[in-house]
Design an enzyme around this catalytic site. Structure first.
Site, PDB file in Angstrom:
ATOM      1  N   ASP A  46      31.442  28.963 -51.706  1.00 48.67           N
ATOM      2  CA  ASP A  46      30.399  29.568 -50.872  1.00 48.67           C
ATOM      3  C   ASP A  46      29.024  29.395 -51.523  1.00 48.67           C
ATOM      4  OD1 ASP A  46      32.910  30.635 -49.924  1.00 48.67           O
ATOM      5  OD2 ASP A  46      31.712  31.980 -48.694  1.00 48.67           O
ATOM      6  N   HIS A  68      31.709  37.084 -54.173  1.00 46.86           N
ATOM      7  CA  HIS A  68      30.769  37.819 -53.319  1.00 46.86           C
ATOM      8  C   HIS A  68      31.590  38.697 -52.375  1.00 46.86           C
ATOM      9  CE1 HIS A  68      31.910  34.331 -50.946  1.00 46.86           C
ATOM     10  NE2 HIS A  68      31.304  34.806 -49.876  1.00 46.86           N
ATOM     11  N   HIS A 101      24.237  31.133 -52.132  1.00 45.30           N
ATOM     12  CA  HIS A 101      24.827  31.409 -50.821  1.00 45.30           C
ATOM     13  C   HIS A 101      23.842  32.301 -50.056  1.00 45.30           C
ATOM     14  CE1 HIS A 101      27.889  31.474 -47.859  1.00 45.30           C
ATOM     15  NE2 HIS A 101      28.403  32.661 -48.134  1.00 45.30           N
ATOM     16  N   HIS A 118      38.500  26.065 -49.956  1.00 49.53           N
ATOM     17  CA  HIS A 118      37.658  26.790 -49.011  1.00 49.53           C
ATOM     18  C   HIS A 118      37.287  25.922 -47.803  1.00 49.53           C
ATOM     19  CE1 HIS A 118      34.333  29.323 -47.470  1.00 49.53           C
ATOM     20  NE2 HIS A 118      34.984  30.320 -48.078  1.00 49.53           N
ATOM     21  N   ASP A 137      36.347  37.410 -46.239  1.00 48.71           N
ATOM     22  CA  ASP A 137      37.405  36.461 -46.572  1.00 48.71           C
ATOM     23  C   ASP A 137      37.614  36.323 -48.077  1.00 48.71           C
ATOM     24  OD1 ASP A 137      34.869  35.266 -46.654  1.00 48.71           O
ATOM     25  OD2 ASP A 137      35.633  33.261 -46.256  1.00 48.71           O
ATOM     26  N   HIS A 138      36.809  37.048 -48.878  1.00 46.79           N
ATOM     27  CA  HIS A 138      36.969  36.992 -50.329  1.00 46.79           C
ATOM     28  C   HIS A 138      37.376  38.328 -50.947  1.00 46.79           C
ATOM     29  CE1 HIS A 138      35.201  32.914 -50.912  1.00 46.79           C
ATOM     30  NE2 HIS A 138      34.726  33.197 -49.715  1.00 46.79           N
TER      31      HIS A 138
END
Length: 303
Positions: A206, A61, A138, A265, A65-66
């Site tokens: 997530d 997504h 999510h 994570h 942070d990804h």
């Protein structure tokens, strides 16, 4: 052999001892990266792997942070004199997001192609392996991924000889090719035994627990799963922000009958994940509180 490295295990923000969640796989000369948060380049450098052979980057997504490490990764690839095209795979909106991030990486010596996922479950087939994407739950559109390497059956010399198949066709049939000749059509099924067990790695982060994760991870060799919170009292927080606890991840691993689970994570507040693993292993014994750089070489079972 399928090489897997969990480059980073952190969620939300990188820490001095924990990079953001990212995983790299290598199979038969192809490099696959899943997620690319801030610090992924450093994690890759610490592992001793090069970004140049990365051929595919999948995004779960578009939270920062990804994906915020992508511009730097692209520039590093360009500085490494890469010229081969790069394929990016992710949820709807990928092209727009990548175009925005490339404002600071506008000129590259290689082509960047974007493939946006449009289905709840979607498979992309490559030479020798496939990537399976599946929708999770999510607070934004988010996918998990499988990397699957199938394995054909053994070549049966006796069957090939009984059918009078010329030897110069054997290698091509073993590779799955259908051969049409004046003598007739030869197919791989004529000379191959039953398919043997391949390799499967499942990655999700997530998300709340979903049936789609259980289906996707079924009998996986390795299940890499979000464990945002280890503290039992944070169950409500996990529900509110649509993340998972260690114990929910363990239940998924148990239901999916995976061989091994790595948690990843982690919340920045979770400094000692191992402290909670006794209760996790009471649910699913083969669980690991993974640390940055954890690796495994997955091998085919001998038939």
């Amino acid at each position: 052999m399928l090489d897997i490295c969990l480059l980073g295990t952190g969620g939300m923000m990188p820490l001095p001892y924990r990079w953001l969640t990212s995983m790299m796989a290598r199979y038969n000369g192809t490099g696959i990266l899943i997620d690319c948060g801030e610090g992924t380049q450093i994690a890759l450098k610490e592992k001793g792997w090069s970004p140049k052979p990365i051929d595919i980057i999948c995004f779960t997504h578009y939270h920062a942070d990804h994906i915020s490490g992508l511009p730097g990764m692209l520039l590093t690839m360009g500085n490494a004199e890469r010229t081969e095209p790069l394929l990016l795979i992710g949820p709807k909106g990928l092209t727009k997001v990548v175009s925005s991030l490339r404002v600071i990486a506008p000129e590259l010596p290689f082509e960047v192609n974007c493939m946006e996922l449009t289905e709840t479950e979607q498979t992309v087939v490559f030479d020798g392996f496939r990537i399976e994407a599946y929708r999770v739950n999510h607070n934004v559109l988010c996918y998990g991924y499988n990397i699957v390497v199938d394995r054909i059956g053994r070549f049966d010399v006796n069957r090939a000889m009984e059918r009078n198949i010329p030897k110069n066709y054997w290698n091509r049939l073993q590779k799955g090719e259908i051969i049409e000749t004046e003598e007739g059509t030869f197919t791989p099924e004529m000379v191959l035994g039953k398919p043997r067990k391949g390799l499967k790695v499942t990655y999700c982060t997530d998300t709340r627990p979903t049936e789609s994760i259980v289906r996707a991870a079924a009998e996986a060799d390795l299940f890499i799963c979000e464990g945002m919170y280890g503290e039992p009292e944070k169950q409500q927080k996990a529900r509110e922000y649509k993340h998972m606890t260690f114990y929910e991840a363990a239940e998924l691993a148990k239901r999916a009958a995976v061989k091994e689970m790595w948690l990843t994570h982690y919340s920045p507040s979770l400094t000692r994940p191992e402290e909670y693993m006794h209760d996790v292993r009471s649910i699913f014994p083969n669980a690991v509180a993974a640390k940055d750089g954890r690796s495994i070489d997955l091998m085919f079972e001998e038939a």
